[in-house]
Structures are given as structure tokens and as C-alpha cells.
Design an enzyme around this catalytic site. Structure first.
Site, PDB file in Angstrom:
ATOM      1  N   GLY A  15       0.765  -1.239   0.000  1.00 53.89           N
ATOM      2  CA  GLY A  15       0.000   0.000   0.000  1.00 53.89           C
ATOM      3  C   GLY A  15       0.798   1.292   0.000  1.00 53.89           C
ATOM      4  O   GLY A  15       0.324   2.310   0.490  1.00 53.89           O
ATOM      5  N   HIS A 112       0.333   1.159 -13.306  1.00 55.00           N
ATOM      6  CA  HIS A 112       1.154   0.037 -13.756  1.00 55.00           C
ATOM      7  C   HIS A 112       2.614   0.485 -13.792  1.00 55.00           C
ATOM      8  O   HIS A 112       2.910   1.569 -14.301  1.00 55.00           O
ATOM      9  CB  HIS A 112       0.689  -0.436 -15.135  1.00 55.00           C
ATOM     10  CG  HIS A 112       1.422  -1.645 -15.591  1.00 55.00           C
ATOM     11  ND1 HIS A 112       1.171  -2.903 -15.076  1.00 55.00           N
ATOM     12  CD2 HIS A 112       2.453  -1.795 -16.452  1.00 55.00           C
ATOM     13  CE1 HIS A 112       2.000  -3.773 -15.630  1.00 55.00           C
ATOM     14  NE2 HIS A 112       2.788  -3.123 -16.465  1.00 55.00           N
ATOM     15  N   ASP A 153      -7.486  -4.689 -23.512  1.00 54.70           N
ATOM     16  CA  ASP A 153      -6.358  -3.758 -23.400  1.00 54.70           C
ATOM     17  C   ASP A 153      -6.823  -2.316 -23.383  1.00 54.70           C
ATOM     18  O   ASP A 153      -6.072  -1.405 -23.688  1.00 54.70           O
ATOM     19  CB  ASP A 153      -5.372  -3.935 -24.574  1.00 54.70           C
ATOM     20  CG  ASP A 153      -4.291  -4.931 -24.213  1.00 54.70           C
ATOM     21  OD1 ASP A 153      -4.105  -5.185 -23.014  1.00 54.70           O
ATOM     22  OD2 ASP A 153      -3.649  -5.446 -25.135  1.00 54.70           O
ATOM     23  N   GLU A 183       5.468   6.602  -9.649  1.00 53.22           N
ATOM     24  CA  GLU A 183       4.153   6.148  -9.185  1.00 53.22           C
ATOM     25  C   GLU A 183       3.522   7.071  -8.136  1.00 53.22           C
ATOM     26  O   GLU A 183       2.363   7.463  -8.264  1.00 53.22           O
ATOM     27  CB  GLU A 183       4.256   4.734  -8.604  1.00 53.22           C
ATOM     28  CG  GLU A 183       4.645   3.692  -9.629  1.00 53.22           C
ATOM     29  CD  GLU A 183       4.575   2.285  -9.089  1.00 53.22           C
ATOM     30  OE1 GLU A 183       3.633   1.939  -8.373  1.00 53.22           O
ATOM     31  OE2 GLU A 183       5.485   1.494  -9.393  1.00 53.22           O
TER      32      GLU A 183
HETATM   33  C1  GAR Z   1       3.175  -1.051  -7.473  1.00 56.35           C
HETATM   34  O1  GAR Z   1       4.467  -0.999  -8.011  1.00 56.35           O
HETATM   35  C2  GAR Z   1       2.145  -1.024  -8.574  1.00 56.35           C
HETATM   36  O2  GAR Z   1       2.513  -0.239  -9.669  1.00 56.35           O
HETATM   37  C3  GAR Z   1       2.103  -2.478  -8.949  1.00 56.35           C
HETATM   38  O3  GAR Z   1       2.170  -3.170  -7.711  1.00 56.35           O
HETATM   39  C4  GAR Z   1       2.914  -2.385  -6.776  1.00 56.35           C
HETATM   40  C5  GAR Z   1       2.100  -2.238  -5.499  1.00 56.35           C
HETATM   41  O4  GAR Z   1       2.787  -1.550  -4.504  1.00 56.35           O
HETATM   42  N1  GAR Z   1       0.924  -2.764  -9.701  1.00 56.35           N
HETATM   43  C6  GAR Z   1       0.881  -3.655 -10.711  1.00 56.35           C
HETATM   44  O5  GAR Z   1       1.846  -4.324 -11.031  1.00 56.35           O
HETATM   45  C7  GAR Z   1      -0.452  -3.758 -11.418  1.00 56.35           C
HETATM   46  N2  GAR Z   1      -0.346  -4.503 -12.660  1.00 56.35           N
HETATM   47  P1  GAR Z   1       2.050  -0.876  -3.268  1.00 56.35           P
HETATM   48  O6  GAR Z   1       1.092  -1.908  -2.681  1.00 56.35           O
HETATM   49  O7  GAR Z   1       3.172  -0.541  -2.308  1.00 56.35           O
HETATM   50  O8  GAR Z   1       1.322   0.349  -3.751  1.00 56.35           O
END
Ligand code: GAR
Length: 207
Positions: A15, A112, A153, A183
């Protein structure tokens, strides 16, 4: 008074993106939206703790061990009960069916950890994305926030940011750089963009 879009953040793990959203909100960077609910697809996700620490209602809608239809009905019920306008997928690693997605047109955002269309699609999530980027030898990667729609997609790209790959990077080191430099910055901005559009165009469910 200004109507604010009611946001649910869907998570599955640590999270950190949720934390970035909550911090942005507390800094006043989400004027058209309000995070009112956090839902996790895993019962023990640390993201649930983060939500509680910020005083935001949080619950699990567990994916494991039950049919997709039951999982989605559970999600849907919690989202409707909280009168949600916008769903932010922030490290949400469960797949949502086309039927679910179709009920929330242009209202689901996803982050992503690559520059789509690179390193995306089935099997590309979390650390795996960075492993594949390093294997391929790309010199630049990044993150993308896009809308999720039911066309395959589908989903318009809202924001992207490039991040350098450096010699000696491991998947973990690269993942952290992409989070810090892309992100955590992009996701709150994209959420605000979508909420502002809905608020200004009369698109809020609770008006
Ligand atoms: C993040 O890097 C997000 O971009 C990725 O999972 C991680 C979650 O981190 N999402 C994907 O790969 C979706 N396809 P977080 O729980 O610390 O936010």
C-alpha cells in the site's frame, strides 16, 4: 459547496501508493476528491493498517477461496453502500471481469509500473515487470496511470513518467526508483484529474 468525488482505493499488499494518495489528500492536493474507503483483496494486507492510521474506513473483500462472481458481488456491494464515484486500483492484483468494469465506465484508474505498452498484460505485475525490463536491457522505464475499460487492453492513458534504469539495478532497486520518481507522484495527480472532470461535468453519483 463544491461536491467532491467519493474515492475507493483498492489494494492487495503493502500500500505505498495508497499512502501517497492519503498524503496528497492531507496536503490539499485532491481538492475534487475524497478517499472514503479502502478495500483489500487480501485479509492481512498492510495497506489496511495504513488506511486505519489515516482514519479512513477499510475492509477486506477477500479474493482467495471463492468464485470470482462472489468476490465481485462483495466488492460491488461495499462500493455502492459507500456511494463511490471513482475506483483507484493501487497495487490491486486481482483481475476484474469485463462485466464489473463495464459498470464503472471511465471511473476506474490503474497504476502500472512500466511505460505501457511495454511490459504489460497477463502475468506482468509487481516485481515481475521490473525483472523483465532488466532482462530486456531497457535504459528507460517508468510508470503509467490509465483508465480501465471493458475493451481488451482498453483504457485511455492518463499520465506517464519515464525513469532511468541504472547500471547494477536489481528488480527491487528499480522498483523503488519507479515508485519514488513516478508512481507516488502520478497516481494522486491522475486521481485529481478524473475527480475534477466528474465534479465539473455533473458526473457524481451522490448529487
Ligand atoms: C506497485 O508498483 C504497482 O505499480 C504495482 O504493484 C505495486 C504495489 O505496490 N501494480 C501492478 O503491477 C499492477 N499490474 P504498493 O502496494 O506498495 O502500492
Amino acid at each position: 459547496m463544491l461536491k467532491r468525488a467519493r474515492i475507493a482505493v483498492l489494494v492487495s499488499g503493502g500500500g505505498t501508493n495508497l499512502e501517497a494518495l492519503l498524503n496528497a489528500q492531507e496536503r490539499g492536493e485532491l481538492p475534487h476528491g475524497e478517499i472514503v474507503l479502502v478495500l483489500s483483496s487480501a485479509a492481512g494486507a498492510y495497506a489496511l493498517e495504513r488506511a486505519k492510521n489515516h482514519g479512513v474506513p477499510a475492509a477486506a473483500a477477500v479474493r482467495k477461496g471463492r468464485p470470482q462472481a462472489d468476490f465481485e458481488a462483495d466488492l460491488e456491494e461495499k462500493l455502492r453502500a459507500a456511494e463511490i464515484d471513482v475506483i483507484v486500483l493501487a497495487g490491486f492484483l486481482s483481475i476484474l471481469s469485463p462485466a464489473f468494469v463495464a459498470r464503472w465506465p471511465d471511473r476506474i484508474l490503474n497504476i502500472h509500473p512500466s511505460l505501457i505498452p511495454a511490459f504489460c498484460g497477463q502475468g506482468y505485475y509487481g516485481l515481475k515487470v521490473h525483472e523483465e525490463a532488466l532482462k530486456r536491457g531497457v535504459k528507460v522505464t517508468g510508470a503509467t496511470v490509465h483508465l480501465v475499460n471493458e475493451i481488451p487492453d482498453g483504457g485511455r492513458i492518463l499520465l506517464q513518467k519515464a525513469v532511468e534504469v541504472l547500471p547494477g539495478d536489481t528488480p527491487e532497486v528499480l522498483q523503488r526508483r519507479v515508485m519514488e520518481q513516478a508512481e507516488w507522484i502520478l497516481l494522486p495527480r491522475a486521481a485529481e484529474l478524473v475527480c475534477a472532470q466528474l465534479a465539473e461535468n455533473g458526473g457524481l453519483n451522490h448529487e
